[in-house]
Design an enzyme around this catalytic site. Structure first.
Site, PDB file in Angstrom:
ATOM      1  N   ASP A 213      23.258  12.424  51.364  1.00  0.00           N
ATOM      2  CA  ASP A 213      23.564  13.787  51.732  1.00  0.00           C
ATOM      3  C   ASP A 213      24.242  13.655  53.105  1.00  0.00           C
ATOM      4  O   ASP A 213      24.076  12.642  53.771  1.00  0.00           O
ATOM      5  CB  ASP A 213      22.240  14.542  51.843  1.00  0.00           C
ATOM      6  CG  ASP A 213      22.433  15.975  52.259  1.00  0.00           C
ATOM      7  OD1 ASP A 213      23.333  16.620  51.727  1.00  0.00           O
ATOM      8  OD2 ASP A 213      21.661  16.434  53.116  1.00  0.00           O
TER       9      ASP A 213
ATOM     10  N   ASP B  37      17.814  14.884  53.597  1.00  0.00           N
ATOM     11  CA  ASP B  37      16.931  15.300  54.686  1.00  0.00           C
ATOM     12  C   ASP B  37      15.847  16.243  54.193  1.00  0.00           C
ATOM     13  O   ASP B  37      15.061  16.757  54.971  1.00  0.00           O
ATOM     14  CB  ASP B  37      17.717  15.926  55.835  1.00  0.00           C
ATOM     15  CG  ASP B  37      18.501  17.148  55.390  1.00  0.00           C
ATOM     16  OD1 ASP B  37      18.432  17.489  54.196  1.00  0.00           O
ATOM     17  OD2 ASP B  37      19.175  17.751  56.231  1.00  0.00           O
TER      18      ASP B  37
ATOM     19  N   ASP C  20      17.677  19.714  49.292  1.00  0.00           N
ATOM     20  CA  ASP C  20      18.048  18.675  48.328  1.00  0.00           C
ATOM     21  C   ASP C  20      16.840  18.032  47.647  1.00  0.00           C
ATOM     22  O   ASP C  20      16.951  16.976  47.049  1.00  0.00           O
ATOM     23  CB  ASP C  20      18.976  17.616  48.937  1.00  0.00           C
ATOM     24  CG  ASP C  20      18.467  17.075  50.247  1.00  0.00           C
ATOM     25  OD1 ASP C  20      17.261  17.214  50.496  1.00  0.00           O
ATOM     26  OD2 ASP C  20      19.268  16.518  51.013  1.00  0.00           O
TER      27      ASP C  20
HETATM   28  P1  ADP Z   1      24.982  19.380  53.164  1.00  0.00           P
HETATM   29  O1  ADP Z   1      25.239  18.838  51.809  1.00  0.00           O
HETATM   30  O2  ADP Z   1      26.096  19.022  54.104  1.00  0.00           O
HETATM   31  O3  ADP Z   1      23.636  19.046  53.696  1.00  0.00           O
HETATM   32  P2  ADP Z   1      24.137  22.095  52.437  1.00  0.00           P
HETATM   33  O4  ADP Z   1      24.074  22.022  50.961  1.00  0.00           O
HETATM   34  O5  ADP Z   1      22.872  22.138  53.174  1.00  0.00           O
HETATM   35  O6  ADP Z   1      25.102  20.973  53.053  1.00  0.00           O
HETATM   36  O7  ADP Z   1      24.989  23.378  52.841  1.00  0.00           O
HETATM   37  C1  ADP Z   1      26.322  23.507  52.373  1.00  0.00           C
HETATM   38  C2  ADP Z   1      27.097  24.565  53.069  1.00  0.00           C
HETATM   39  O8  ADP Z   1      26.522  25.857  52.791  1.00  0.00           O
HETATM   40  C3  ADP Z   1      27.106  24.458  54.556  1.00  0.00           C
HETATM   41  O9  ADP Z   1      28.126  23.609  55.011  1.00  0.00           O
HETATM   42  C4  ADP Z   1      27.372  25.906  54.972  1.00  0.00           C
HETATM   43  O10 ADP Z   1      28.734  26.214  54.862  1.00  0.00           O
HETATM   44  C5  ADP Z   1      26.629  26.704  53.905  1.00  0.00           C
HETATM   45  N1  ADP Z   1      25.263  27.065  54.339  1.00  0.00           N
HETATM   46  C6  ADP Z   1      24.102  26.600  53.804  1.00  0.00           C
HETATM   47  N2  ADP Z   1      23.031  27.157  54.413  1.00  0.00           N
HETATM   48  C7  ADP Z   1      23.530  27.957  55.370  1.00  0.00           C
HETATM   49  C8  ADP Z   1      22.955  28.796  56.378  1.00  0.00           C
HETATM   50  N3  ADP Z   1      21.631  28.914  56.523  1.00  0.00           N
HETATM   51  N4  ADP Z   1      23.790  29.482  57.188  1.00  0.00           N
HETATM   52  C9  ADP Z   1      25.123  29.373  57.064  1.00  0.00           C
HETATM   53  N5  ADP Z   1      25.712  28.601  56.165  1.00  0.00           N
HETATM   54  C10 ADP Z   1      24.969  27.906  55.325  1.00  0.00           C
HETATM   55 MG    MG Z   2      21.475  19.053  53.606  1.00  0.00          MG
END
Ligand code: ADP
Ligand code: MG
Length: 626
Positions: A327, A519, A523
């Site tokens: 991730d 993390d 996920d």
């Molecule tokens: P990663 O795979 O990089 O860990 P996530 O799946 O956690 O990313 O989140 C993907 C995207 O969704 C983030 O890059 C953001 O654009 C959006 N996002 C997720 N959660 C939030 C939040 N709490 N506030 C704002 N944007 C969010």
């Molecule tokens: Mg993440």
């Protein structure tokens, strides 16, 4: 040494002394027999009892049974042949017991060095009552109470610092001796040692839910999840022992009968002796003891390095890992975003940040944490309601009576608000108020200092392919992937796209196992879907500790390759022991059947193999330099 071990040592010494005296002194006939019998009982009574109990309980074939039959048989043979050769039966028992003694000592020792880890268990918590400090058991402290931790004491329960500045030693949890500075407002986890200042901590969890308790549970239960090698050994022993007993019986009877038929002297005594030797040789204790011990030591060694492995089976899977899927946020990058710019704002910038931070107030996503940080002020929860978090998109909430949406382009499309594409590289957080677009916040994350090294070191440890999956924009994902030298990068994935992608990879991969490293924030499903889930412990994030099979306590991606090397070393030791023990047994069994091995050789081989295998197993504990 424990009391039991001391008692055994005394029995061993007395028996050895008696044997020496009996060999030197000119005693024969009935007195000799009685004295030998006495020595035999001193050294072997517990084995005889255990064998007898085993028969009564229907579990006939174990090593106690083998030893009892072999020695009673040798004794009977000496009486029958009137040879006075009783010493052999006693020697077999004696060496067997020496082996057992050594083994219990070695196992105890490696258990102890693992329980040094258990040293993180706090014995008490200080609470303040009427201006005085009183020590209470940590279980009794309720959530939200204030505890006082003085310099030199362990933090007993997870919480937030209400007052105080100090440095924490986290080495018991992470294996790293880097101290961590903390001050008022910081979250602290139990198990760290408070080094310099007095801390007043408001507890946020009960003791049983705190990080220490979770880690201790995990390590204590780790050895109950059996690996394939351990399963193999217990199945092996179930078939092996009866097979050996059957062969011994055949060896005792069939050759003599054949000899009688062809007209030779039967030599019953000789063949029975060979059969008994065969039994002694066949005792499988080296395997039965050393294999679980190797896994136990491997898991223990890893936990000292801040790598928690939840069971022997995971250690085994880890050693076969060929593909690693990462991730991005919080795993390869810090997950602490800085606000770089605000574009196309239709309202005041500070108002924009304020609305965003309030809307995010309930989210545990790193993005939310950084928006709250950028806002910098105490959040007034009463201004926020109707919070909905949409995983992989963002959040919507009502703030001061306005509906606010904070998230990526997908979220804007979901609520039907036109948004402006941003060309800056970074994570773009759009903000809409009452459906009207109010601009976007550009935030960026930094790559963890060890990430690049981690990918390189994984390649050196035999990983064939690294893949990064991210919910972030393609451009951000690709720039991170390129910088780190990751083979394959996929961006703009929703949490369930990540699961689908991992499933696809699981299907298409040719050999080896697939690990997912995340993390634990949104996920968890992928962590459990992969062959093995490795989580950044985020210094105690619950979701991670629960969903993963392996937890890295200090979020350091370099520990992934270390974990793999630990697992490989452990599995190599297990294989060495299996080959070595079975190999020596086979050679001795053949020699025994041919009449070329005496019972003396047999017991030396058995105890010798066991001692070497156990010493080899203990090597799995030493992983510092891997
Ligand atoms: P990663 O795979 O990089 O860990 P996530 O799946 O956690 O990313 O989140 C993907 C995207 O969704 C983030 O890059 C953001 O654009 C959006 N996002 C997720 N959660 C939030 C939040 N709490 N506030 C704002 N944007 C969010
Ligand atoms: Mg993440």
């Amino acid at each position: 040494m424990t009391k039991k071990q001391k008692k055994m040592l005394a029995r061993v010494l007395v028996t050895a002394l008696m044997m020496i005296l009996l060999a030197i002194l000119p005693i024969s006939g009935i007195p000799q027999f009685v004295l030998y019998l006495f020595a035999y009982i001193i050294i072997g009574y517990d084995i005889l009892l255990k064998a007898f109990r085993g028969i009564l309980n229907g579990r006939v074939f174990d090593e106690n049974f083998l030893m009892a039959i072999a020695t009673v048989g040798a004794f009977a043979l000496a009486i029958y042949e009137q040879s006075g050769e009783y010493s052999e039966a006693i020697a077999v028992m004696l060496f067997y017991q020496i082996g057992e003694l050594f083994q219990s000592y070695a196992v105890g020792k490696s258990r102890r060095s693992i329980s040094e880890l258990m040293d993180i268990r706090p014995d008490y918590a200080n609470i303040e009552a009427d201006g005085k400090l009183t020590q209470v058991s940590p279980d009794e402290v309720e959530i939200g109470s204030v505890i006082i931790v003085q310099p030199g004491e362990k933090i007993p329960i997870d919480g937030v610092i209400e007052d105080g500045i100090s440095t924490l030693n986290t080495s018991a949890l992470t294996g790293e001796s880097l101290p961590r500075d903390v001050h008022t407002g910081d979250e602290v986890i139990s198990g760290c040692v408070n080094m310099t200042g007095v801390l007043r901590i408001k507890t946020t969890k009960a003791f049983g839910e705190s990080t220490v308790s979770k880690i201790l549970d995990l390590v204590e239960n780790a050895s109950s999840r059996k690996s394939k090698s351990e399963d193999f050994i217990s199945k092996f022993a179930r078939i092996y022992t009866p097979a050996v007993c059957g062969s011994a019986l055949a060896l005792a009877i069939i050759p003599s009968i054949i000899r009688l038929i062809v007209g030779l002297p039967a030599e019953f005594g000789d063949w029975i002796y060979r059969a008994l030797t065969f039994l002694v040789i066949s005792c499988p204790c080296a395997l039965v003891v050393s294999i679980p011990l190797s896994f136990f030591a491997g898991i223990g060694g890893a936990s000292k390095e801040g790598i928690l492995i939840k069971g022997s089976n995971y250690l085994e899977t880890l050693s076969e890992t060929k593909y690693i899927v990462f991730d991005k946020t919080g795993t390869l990058t810090e997950g602490s975003f800085e606000v770089n710019a605000i574009h196309h704002g239709t309202i005041d910038n500070s108002r924009l940040i304020e609305l965003a931070a309030l809307a995010e107030s309930a989210s545990s996503h790193p993005i939310s944490k950084s928006l709250q940080h950028a806002y910098g002020k105490e959040l007034d929860w009463s201004r926020v309601s109707d919070i909905t978090e949409i995983s992989g998109e963002g959040v919507t909430a009502t703030v001061d009576g306005h509906s606010v949406a904070v998230g990526n382009g997908k979220l804007m499309r979901r609520i039907g608000t036109e948004y402006i594409l941003c060309h800056s590289v970074g994570t773009i957080i759009h903000v809409a108020v009452d459906g009207n677009y109010c601009g976007h916040i550009v935030i960026s994350d930094v790559i963890k200092p060890n990430s690049k090294e981690a990918i390189k070191s994984l390649r050196q440890s035999g990983i064939e392919k690294t893949i990064m999956l991210s919910g972030d924009s393609k451009s951000v994902a690709e720039s991170v992937g390129n910088e780190l030298g990751i083979d394959e990068v996929h961006g703009e994935l929703m949490p369930d796209d990540k699961v689908a992608k991992v499933e696809e990879l699981l299907k298409s991969k040719q050999n080896g196992k697939l690990a997912f490293v995340g993390d634990g924030i949104n996920d968890a499903p992928v962590l459990s879907r992969a062959d093995i889930g490795i989580a950044m412990g985020a210094m105690g994030s619950d979701a991670a500790i629960e969903a993963a099979d392996v937890v890295l306590m200090d979020d350091d991606p370099l520990k992934i390759s270390k974990a793999i090397r630990i697992s490989k070393k452990c599995l190599r030791i297990v294989k060495e022991n299996i080959v070595f023990a079975i190999g020596v047994k086979l050679i001795c069994l053949i020699l025994g059947a041919l009449g070329m091995a005496s019972m003396w050789l047999a017991i030396f081989a058995d105890v010798g193999v066991m001692v070497l295998a156990v010493l080899n197993a203990i090597r799995a504990l030493f992983v510092k330099k891997l």
